[in-house]
Design a protein around this motif. Structure first.
Motif, PDB file in Angstrom:
ATOM      1  N   LEU A 172      -4.510   9.719  -3.609  1.00 19.92           N
ATOM      2  CA  LEU A 172      -4.343   8.348  -4.104  1.00 19.92           C
ATOM      3  C   LEU A 172      -3.464   7.539  -3.153  1.00 19.92           C
ATOM      4  O   LEU A 172      -3.741   6.386  -2.834  1.00 19.92           O
ATOM      5  CB  LEU A 172      -3.702   8.417  -5.492  1.00 19.92           C
ATOM      6  CG  LEU A 172      -3.663   7.130  -6.287  1.00 19.92           C
ATOM      7  CD1 LEU A 172      -5.060   6.764  -6.738  1.00 19.92           C
ATOM      8  CD2 LEU A 172      -2.761   7.288  -7.496  1.00 19.92           C
ATOM      9  N   HIS A 173      -2.412   8.193  -2.693  1.00 19.72           N
ATOM     10  CA  HIS A 173      -1.463   7.546  -1.795  1.00 19.72           C
ATOM     11  C   HIS A 173      -2.167   7.123  -0.499  1.00 19.72           C
ATOM     12  O   HIS A 173      -2.011   5.998  -0.028  1.00 19.72           O
ATOM     13  CB  HIS A 173      -0.334   8.528  -1.499  1.00 19.72           C
ATOM     14  CG  HIS A 173       0.769   7.941  -0.700  1.00 19.72           C
ATOM     15  ND1 HIS A 173       1.675   7.055  -1.240  1.00 19.72           N
ATOM     16  CD2 HIS A 173       1.103   8.089   0.595  1.00 19.72           C
ATOM     17  CE1 HIS A 173       2.517   6.687  -0.301  1.00 19.72           C
ATOM     18  NE2 HIS A 173       2.197   7.299   0.821  1.00 19.72           N
ATOM     19  N   LEU A 174      -2.981   8.032   0.033  1.00 18.67           N
ATOM     20  CA  LEU A 174      -3.682   7.734   1.282  1.00 18.67           C
ATOM     21  C   LEU A 174      -4.674   6.589   1.089  1.00 18.67           C
ATOM     22  O   LEU A 174      -4.776   5.684   1.906  1.00 18.67           O
ATOM     23  CB  LEU A 174      -4.425   8.984   1.776  1.00 18.67           C
ATOM     24  CG  LEU A 174      -3.521  10.102   2.301  1.00 18.67           C
ATOM     25  CD1 LEU A 174      -4.342  11.322   2.664  1.00 18.67           C
ATOM     26  CD2 LEU A 174      -2.739   9.616   3.529  1.00 18.67           C
TER      27      LEU A 174
ATOM     28  N   LYS B 251       5.406   5.503  -6.709  1.00 15.16           N
ATOM     29  CA  LYS B 251       4.771   6.274  -5.630  1.00 15.16           C
ATOM     30  C   LYS B 251       3.356   6.689  -6.018  1.00 15.16           C
ATOM     31  O   LYS B 251       2.472   6.791  -5.182  1.00 15.16           O
ATOM     32  CB  LYS B 251       5.590   7.547  -5.366  1.00 15.16           C
ATOM     33  CG  LYS B 251       6.766   7.332  -4.459  1.00 15.16           C
ATOM     34  CD  LYS B 251       6.496   7.982  -3.126  1.00 15.16           C
ATOM     35  CE  LYS B 251       7.609   7.743  -2.157  1.00 15.16           C
ATOM     36  NZ  LYS B 251       7.310   8.110  -0.807  1.00 15.16           N
ATOM     37  N   ILE B 252       3.169   6.977  -7.313  1.00 19.01           N
ATOM     38  CA  ILE B 252       1.923   7.616  -7.735  1.00 19.01           C
ATOM     39  C   ILE B 252       0.973   6.679  -8.466  1.00 19.01           C
ATOM     40  O   ILE B 252      -0.223   6.903  -8.504  1.00 19.01           O
ATOM     41  CB  ILE B 252       2.280   8.833  -8.639  1.00 19.01           C
ATOM     42  CG1 ILE B 252       3.038   9.864  -7.822  1.00 19.01           C
ATOM     43  CG2 ILE B 252       1.043   9.469  -9.239  1.00 19.01           C
ATOM     44  CD1 ILE B 252       3.557  11.014  -8.628  1.00 19.01           C
ATOM     45  N   ILE B 253       1.493   5.593  -9.029  1.00 18.17           N
ATOM     46  CA  ILE B 253       0.651   4.759  -9.897  1.00 18.17           C
ATOM     47  C   ILE B 253      -0.539   4.183  -9.123  1.00 18.17           C
ATOM     48  O   ILE B 253      -0.424   3.853  -7.939  1.00 18.17           O
ATOM     49  CB  ILE B 253       1.501   3.629 -10.554  1.00 18.17           C
ATOM     50  CG1 ILE B 253       0.765   3.007 -11.728  1.00 18.17           C
ATOM     51  CG2 ILE B 253       1.902   2.568  -9.540  1.00 18.17           C
ATOM     52  CD1 ILE B 253       0.697   3.869 -12.936  1.00 18.17           C
ATOM     53  N   ASP B 254      -1.656   4.081  -9.810  1.00 16.15           N
ATOM     54  CA  ASP B 254      -2.881   3.573  -9.186  1.00 16.15           C
ATOM     55  C   ASP B 254      -2.900   2.055  -9.337  1.00 16.15           C
ATOM     56  O   ASP B 254      -3.151   1.526 -10.423  1.00 16.15           O
ATOM     57  CB  ASP B 254      -4.090   4.211  -9.887  1.00 16.15           C
ATOM     58  CG  ASP B 254      -5.380   3.909  -9.152  1.00 16.15           C
ATOM     59  OD1 ASP B 254      -5.381   2.967  -8.330  1.00 16.15           O
ATOM     60  OD2 ASP B 254      -6.372   4.614  -9.402  1.00 16.15           O
ATOM     61  N   ILE B 255      -2.652   1.354  -8.249  1.00 17.08           N
ATOM     62  CA  ILE B 255      -2.565  -0.108  -8.341  1.00 17.08           C
ATOM     63  C   ILE B 255      -3.941  -0.758  -8.444  1.00 17.08           C
ATOM     64  O   ILE B 255      -4.053  -1.953  -8.634  1.00 17.08           O
ATOM     65  CB  ILE B 255      -1.779  -0.702  -7.153  1.00 17.08           C
ATOM     66  CG1 ILE B 255      -2.039   0.134  -5.922  1.00 17.08           C
ATOM     67  CG2 ILE B 255      -0.294  -0.777  -7.424  1.00 17.08           C
ATOM     68  CD1 ILE B 255      -2.055  -0.631  -4.725  1.00 17.08           C
ATOM     69  N   ASP B 256      -4.995   0.054  -8.323  1.00 17.94           N
ATOM     70  CA  ASP B 256      -6.336  -0.475  -8.613  1.00 17.94           C
ATOM     71  C   ASP B 256      -6.493  -0.693 -10.110  1.00 17.94           C
ATOM     72  O   ASP B 256      -7.297  -1.497 -10.550  1.00 17.94           O
ATOM     73  CB  ASP B 256      -7.407   0.530  -8.173  1.00 17.94           C
ATOM     74  CG  ASP B 256      -7.727   0.345  -6.703  1.00 17.94           C
ATOM     75  OD1 ASP B 256      -7.512  -0.767  -6.205  1.00 17.94           O
ATOM     76  OD2 ASP B 256      -8.163   1.319  -6.071  1.00 17.94           O
ATOM     77  N   LYS B 257      -5.716   0.066 -10.885  1.00 16.22           N
ATOM     78  CA  LYS B 257      -5.899   0.025 -12.341  1.00 16.22           C
ATOM     79  C   LYS B 257      -4.839  -0.795 -13.058  1.00 16.22           C
ATOM     80  O   LYS B 257      -5.050  -1.210 -14.188  1.00 16.22           O
ATOM     81  CB  LYS B 257      -5.885   1.455 -12.891  1.00 16.22           C
ATOM     82  CG  LYS B 257      -7.088   2.252 -12.424  1.00 16.22           C
ATOM     83  CD  LYS B 257      -7.078   3.647 -12.963  1.00 16.22           C
ATOM     84  CE  LYS B 257      -8.313   4.398 -12.471  1.00 16.22           C
ATOM     85  NZ  LYS B 257      -8.114   5.836 -12.463  1.00 16.22           N
TER      86      LYS B 257
ATOM     87  N   LEU C  21      -1.150   7.429 -17.038  1.00 16.48           N
ATOM     88  CA  LEU C  21      -1.724   6.081 -16.997  1.00 16.48           C
ATOM     89  C   LEU C  21      -2.914   6.030 -16.038  1.00 16.48           C
ATOM     90  O   LEU C  21      -3.941   5.424 -16.345  1.00 16.48           O
ATOM     91  CB  LEU C  21      -0.652   5.073 -16.574  1.00 16.48           C
ATOM     92  CG  LEU C  21       0.425   4.822 -17.634  1.00 16.48           C
ATOM     93  CD1 LEU C  21       1.690   4.272 -17.013  1.00 16.48           C
ATOM     94  CD2 LEU C  21      -0.084   3.859 -18.700  1.00 16.48           C
ATOM     95  N   ASN C  22      -2.793   6.696 -14.904  1.00 10.53           N
ATOM     96  CA  ASN C  22      -3.889   6.681 -13.927  1.00 10.53           C
ATOM     97  C   ASN C  22      -5.175   7.236 -14.524  1.00 10.53           C
ATOM     98  O   ASN C  22      -6.265   6.791 -14.211  1.00 10.53           O
ATOM     99  CB  ASN C  22      -3.536   7.541 -12.708  1.00 10.53           C
ATOM    100  CG  ASN C  22      -2.511   6.864 -11.823  1.00 10.53           C
ATOM    101  OD1 ASN C  22      -2.193   5.703 -12.027  1.00 10.53           O
ATOM    102  ND2 ASN C  22      -1.982   7.594 -10.856  1.00 10.53           N
TER     103      ASN C  22
END
Ligand SMILES: Cc1cc2nc3c(=O)[nH]c(=O)nc-3n(C[C@H](O)[C@H](O)[C@H](O)COP(=O)(O)OP(=O)(O)OC[C@H]3O[C@@H](n4cnc5c(N)ncnc54)[C@H](O)[C@@H]3O)c2cc1C
Length: 628
Positions: free
Chosen positions: A132-134, A169-175, A526-527
């Motif tokens: 996800l980070h990449l 660091k981990i949250i999916d900013i697409d969502k 949440l992701n």
């Protein structure tokens, strides 16, 4: 000890309770007996068989299993337990007594497998996080709408500590549209604070700006002063400084040091130690509200002086970077004052008496670092003053480092005594004046500098939030009570993690390890877009992958890696835990392990490099004793 467990099952209801004690096994091998009660007795559509299956499945996920003989009964049926074995209800204020029959023995192999299963889960999670980070780093287009074209749900994170940092660091900013609110615009690696307070590492080496951790979030430098759970808004307050930069605090703080720059509950009470210039003067307050879909409270804890008279006014604290900066300046200032020609010998002895209150890891580490400073650097610059120097560690309990095994506690105590640190156990501080510390046993200790490292308490925001949520007030706790998925009980859409949260049936220590794991867990929860309003977060439509297979969200499980503490004289202690196995180490080799672990656990490559260079620099040139 029997404990209450909210059954958390959506279709376990309409007048039904599951009663009977469940013999269960915690994933890390702790054994306990758990009485089970439904959280929602009036939910319609109860289907007993399905409920039992779901509960069994949930318990399997948690590494628990149901006892033979457990059954579902209607609420109006008399429960099949002795009257004196009724489960504890929140707010009862008493513990439920022992279950009628002892739990069946547990196989060690089974427990070990659960531990390894947990390790495997975390490995897969980490792999997923890295992907996800990449993706975010290289392919994110800055879309503020979700893939369906609708505005994204808004996630508001309060705090930039271990919880907040792990989440961003981990949250999916697409969502999600992610907004972080905190008076501190950086993450702080607190375990390095004792070292930075005495000049081994530089302050900036233990910090990472939160926007560096994830440049795609929105950050507001402000303090959250309230959460309106009905309207789903966070109320914020920011201070405006003279030069237009923002800081935070209350109206009464105008003209006082900023909250962002001192320990939370003592910030306005330390004019004696204030080193701030006029440029930091606060000239105004701005208040605003931030609506949320989900809100995560990760505001940590505040310094707790247990209302000891004089402690706030006369002690130094070790919680934030400005605290460490003040300690570093004060240690050098004291030596300079003692060095002045007209200072009497008696005054020198008082000035150079350093007292540390609190025999936990922070107090012991600070005392150890102080000893190292004295024998490695002060000896070079203030040699003739060393005969006046004394270090005392005061601990109200009978032992120090109580989190560690007894044998390690004894070794730590011996090491401190060998370092000529005067460790006084069973010494409760009752009053502190500018020059003296009064103990409960009547002793009076003249001192020059006192560092208070004796415990933490709740943040005001947390206390206010507890008071505003009726379900929380019944628990009579000083932290927000959360369920197994870290949802704040009684506040829909609000989560809490880290030092400010507790789970009734599985209280965890207030450590960085717990807070970081909980933050990462929440981001993944949440992701993966579970139904977070369901009793057990569940998803019906999702793509199964080899990494992410679960339909029901697994409850949070803490994976303990053990304990580490520096005890001075280049020695450290480690209690490494792997399931049921615990390895105890201490000495110089452990000190190298301690350093390696701290270097590896830094949150970015930049910090790892900075810390390593600081250690090398201090080893070659000594600590920097310049005073600014
Ligand atoms: C000196 C020291 C040494 C330690 N050593 C260790 C160790 O070796 N190992 C270990 O496991 N643990 C250690 N700990 C404990 C560990 O640091 C804490 O358990 C951990 O920081 C908790 O993380 P958190 O995210 O809950 O809170 P924190 O990391 O404290 O973060 C809280 C965040 O919330 C922000 N905040 C505060 N009030 C508000 C508000 N009203 N609105 C918005 N934001 C707010 C703060 O600015 C901060 O950014 C140590 C602690 C200290 C002080």
């Amino acid at each position: 000890m029997p404990l209450l467990y909210g059954a958390s099952c959506s279709d376990m209801d309409e007048g039904y309770l599951i009663t009977g004690f469940v013999s269960s096994v915690h994933a890390l091998g702790r054994q306990r007996q758990v009485p089970l009660v439904s959280r929602k007795p009036n939910t319609p559509n109860f289907r007993p068989q399905r409920s039992a299956r779901v509960v069994q499945r949930t318990h399997k996920l948690r590494g628990l299993r149901l006892c033979e003989g457990e059954r579902l009964v209607k609420t109006d049926e008399k429960p099949a337990v002795q009257p004196d074995t009724q489960p504890l209800k929140p707010g009862d204020g008493k513990e439920s007594p022992a279950p009628p029959s002892p739990p069946p023995p547990v196989e060690t192999r089974g427990r070990r497998r659960t531990y390894l299963g947990l390790v495997w889960d975390r490995t897969l999670d980490t792999f997923e996080d890295a992907l996800l980070h990449l993706r975010r780093q290289f392919f994110w287009q800055g879309e503020f709408l979700s893939s369906s074209g609708r505005p994204k749900p808004r996630l508001v994170i309060l705090g930039t500590g271990w919880v907040g940092h792990a989440m961003v660091k981990i949250i999916d900013i697409d969502k999600y549209e992610v907004i972080v609110i905190s008076p501190r615009n950086y993450f702080l690696f607190q375990p390095m604070l004792p070292s930075s307070a005495l000049g081994i590492v530089e302050f900036r080496s233990c910090c990472e700006p939160i926007l560096r951790a994830n440049p795609f979030i929105i950050y507001y430098e402000a303090e959250a002063v309230g959460v309106d759970i009905q309207r789903r808004v966070v109320k914020c307050r920011a201070k405006v400084r003279r030069r237009g930069a923002l800081s935070v605090g209350s109206e009464s703080d105008v003209g006082a040091p900023s909250l962002a720059e001192t320990s939370q509950d003592v910030h306005a009470l330390q004019p004696r130690f204030s080193t701030k210039s006029n440029t930091d003067e606060i000239i105004g307050i701005r208040e605003f509200e931030v609506p949320y879909t989900y809100c995560v409270v990760g505001v940590g804890s505040a310094v707790n002086t247990f209302n000891t008279p004089g402690a706030k006014e006369n002690c130094f604290f070790l919680k934030e970077i400005p605290d460490a900066r003040k300690i570093r300046s004060e240690v050098v200032r004291i030596f300079e004052e003692a060095n002045l020609p007209e200072t009497s010998d008696e005054e020198r002895s008082r000035l150079l008496h350093f007292v540390v209150v609190g025999g936990g890891p922070t107090g012991v580490e600070f005392a150890g670092e102080l000893h190292d400073f004295l024998v490695e650097d002060a000896v070079k610059y203030y040699k003739k003053l060393l005969k006046y120097v004394q270090v005392t560690l005061l601990q109200s309990g009978q032992s120090i480092l109580t989190q560690f095994d007894k044998s390690l506690q004894d070794r730590a105590l011996q090491n401190l005594r060998d370092a000529e640190i005067n460790v006084r156990t069973g010494s409760r501080v009752v009053r502190i004046t500018e020059t003296e510390i009064y103990l409960q046993d009547g002793a009076v200790i003249p001192y020059g500098m006192c560092v208070w490292a004796a415990g933490v308490g709740p943040q005001k925001l947390v206390t206010d939030l507890i008071e505003s949520i009726p379900a929380q007030t019944t628990f009579k706790k000083r932290q927000l009570v959360v369920d197994d998925w870290l949802r704040v009980i009684g506040a829909e859409g609000v989560f809490a993690a880290g030092d400010c949260a507790t789970n009734l049936h599985e209280p965890l220590p207030a450590t960085a390890q717990v807070a970081g794991q909980q933050g990462a867990y929440l981001a993944r929860l949440l992701n993966r877009e579970y139904c977070l309003d369901c009793d057990i977060p569940e998803r019906t439509e999702y793509t199964r992958t080899w990494i992410d297979r679960a339909r029901f969200a697994k409850p949070f499980q803490f994976l303990s890696f053990g304990l580490l503490a520096y005890i001075g004289r280049e020695r450290a202690m480690a209690q490494i835990e792997m399931g049921d196995t615990s390895v105890k180490l201490s000495g110089t080799l452990t000190y190298l392990i301690w350093r390696s672990v701290y270097a590896v656990k830094q949150v970015s490559m930049r910090n790892r490099i900075l810390i390593t260079f600081d250690w090398i620099k201090a080893a070659i040139f000594g600590r920097d004793i310049s005073q600014f």
